[in-house]
Design a protein around this motif. Structure first.
Motif, mmCIF file in Angstrom:
data_model
loop_
_atom_site.group_PDB
_atom_site.id
_atom_site.type_symbol
_atom_site.label_atom_id
_atom_site.label_comp_id
_atom_site.label_asym_id
_atom_site.label_seq_id
_atom_site.Cartn_x
_atom_site.Cartn_y
_atom_site.Cartn_z
ATOM 1 N N ALA A 37 0.825 -1.220 0.000
ATOM 2 C CA ALA A 37 0.000 0.000 0.000
ATOM 3 C C ALA A 37 0.855 1.264 0.000
ATOM 4 O O ALA A 37 0.511 2.248 -0.668
ATOM 5 N N ALA A 38 1.963 1.266 0.739
ATOM 6 C CA ALA A 38 2.756 2.487 0.886
ATOM 7 C C ALA A 38 3.228 3.048 -0.453
ATOM 8 O O ALA A 38 2.999 4.231 -0.744
ATOM 9 N N PRO A 39 3.893 2.254 -1.323
ATOM 10 C CA PRO A 39 4.342 2.833 -2.595
ATOM 11 C C PRO A 39 3.196 3.249 -3.502
ATOM 12 O O PRO A 39 3.300 4.244 -4.227
ATOM 13 N N LEU A 40 2.084 2.518 -3.447
ATOM 14 C CA LEU A 40 0.918 2.887 -4.263
ATOM 15 C C LEU A 40 0.376 4.241 -3.806
ATOM 16 O O LEU A 40 0.107 5.123 -4.631
ATOM 17 N N ARG A 41 0.243 4.407 -2.513
ATOM 18 C CA ARG A 41 -0.330 5.651 -2.006
ATOM 19 C C ARG A 41 0.620 6.824 -2.221
ATOM 20 O O ARG A 41 0.171 7.944 -2.444
ATOM 21 N N GLN A 42 1.909 6.576 -2.160
ATOM 22 C CA GLN A 42 2.865 7.632 -2.472
ATOM 23 C C GLN A 42 2.713 8.076 -3.922
ATOM 24 O O GLN A 42 2.714 9.277 -4.215
ATOM 25 N N ARG A 43 2.605 7.120 -4.832
ATOM 26 C CA ARG A 43 2.455 7.468 -6.258
ATOM 27 C C ARG A 43 1.185 8.263 -6.485
ATOM 28 O O ARG A 43 1.185 9.256 -7.231
ATOM 29 N N GLU A 44 0.095 7.840 -5.853
ATOM 30 C CA GLU A 44 -1.159 8.555 -6.044
ATOM 31 C C GLU A 44 -1.082 9.955 -5.451
ATOM 32 O O GLU A 44 -1.642 10.896 -6.014
ATOM 33 N N GLN A 45 -0.376 10.112 -4.333
ATOM 34 C CA GLN A 45 -0.250 11.444 -3.735
ATOM 35 C C GLN A 45 0.575 12.367 -4.616
ATOM 36 O O GLN A 45 0.243 13.544 -4.786
ATOM 37 N N VAL A 46 1.658 11.862 -5.170
ATOM 38 C CA VAL A 46 2.484 12.677 -6.064
ATOM 39 C C VAL A 46 1.661 13.103 -7.279
ATOM 40 O O VAL A 46 1.727 14.260 -7.721
#
Length: 250
Positions: free
Chosen positions: A66-75
């Motif tokens: 979840a962490a890398p996915l949510r980082q990408r979506e936030q960027v």
């Protein structure tokens, strides 16, 4: 609402750089990002500091997925509203605890970015709209409030000066979601559209929340309610603290 009861807009020339400090990916996108879109369209530089990577926010995905996915979506969400500076810290999602280390990290980010204004969410248990506030949001808000003072005091965390980060004191603290809002930003039109799109950028996260209203329904509802208090169609409201105002006006 009569003209005498309307909230004033923030001064047009109030700031040139803004740092938004929040707990999780998507926190900025519930209305505040529309104000960010307005600011960046006017040449104001905005940065985001997130205390967590949102790894505990998706029931169907393990935290390391979840962490890398949510980082990408936030960027991606930040890019929609003209923000390219997005920094993530490594505090545990869902388990934030107020600490000196957190204050130091936020103060460090403030000294590095040197904003005129810091935006943060309300730290009360109950915030605007009668909703109960997430524990992480409360910790993030209070730690940021205290880090504002730390950032301007060379004798608090003196190692930051040794690292080349001189003290910096933002003029403004803008609190979103505060029931005692004092000012607003008109986000009617293009800023609202970009604000909606910024929440839509959290596509996979929102897909795991079947109860969540579509952003195109939810965000205009919030901003229309706040717009009435500013006398415009759509607005984002803040409780604004001006640290350079005379004491009688603060």
């Amino acid at each position: 609402m009569s003209a005498d009861e309307l909230l004033p807009p923030l001064p047009a020339d109030a700031f040139e750089r803004v740092l938004c400090v929040v707990a999780h990916p998507d926190d900025v996108e519930y209305g505040t990002s529309a104000a960010v879109a307005r600011w960046t369209s006017e040449g104001i530089e905005v940065g985001y500091l997130l205390l967590t990577r949102g790894e505990a926010g998706m029931d169907a995905l393990a935290p390391d997925e979840a962490a890398p996915l949510r980082q990408r979506e936030q960027v991606a969400a930040a890019e929609v509203v003209g923000v390219s500076s997005v920094e993530f810290l490594d505090y545990p999602d869902g388990l934030l605890e107020y600490s000196l280390g957190m204050r130091r990290d936020i103060a460090m980010a403030i000294r590095r970015f040197r904003p005129n204004a810091v935006v943060v969410g309300a730290w009360e248990v109950e915030f605007a709209g009668g909703m109960l506030n997430h524990a992480d949001h409360r910790v993030a808000g209070l730690a940021t409030l205290d880090a504002l003072r730390d950032a301007g005091n060379r004798w608090v965390f003196p190692e930051l000066v040794t690292e080349g980060l001189e003290p910096w004191s933002p003029r403004w603290l803008l609190v979103s979601g505060d029931a005692a809002a004092t000012h607003g930003v008109d986000v009617t039109g293009e800023p609202l559209e970009r604000g909606i799109a910024s929440l839509e950028a959290h596509e996979q996260y929102l897909a795991g929340l079947p109860w969540h209203p579509p952003p195109r329904e939810l965000i205009p509802q919030f901003t229309a309610e706040e717009g009435r208090r500013l006398g415009v169609e759509h607005a984002q409201l803040f409780r604004a603290f001006d640290f350079e105002a005379p004491l009688s006006e603060a």
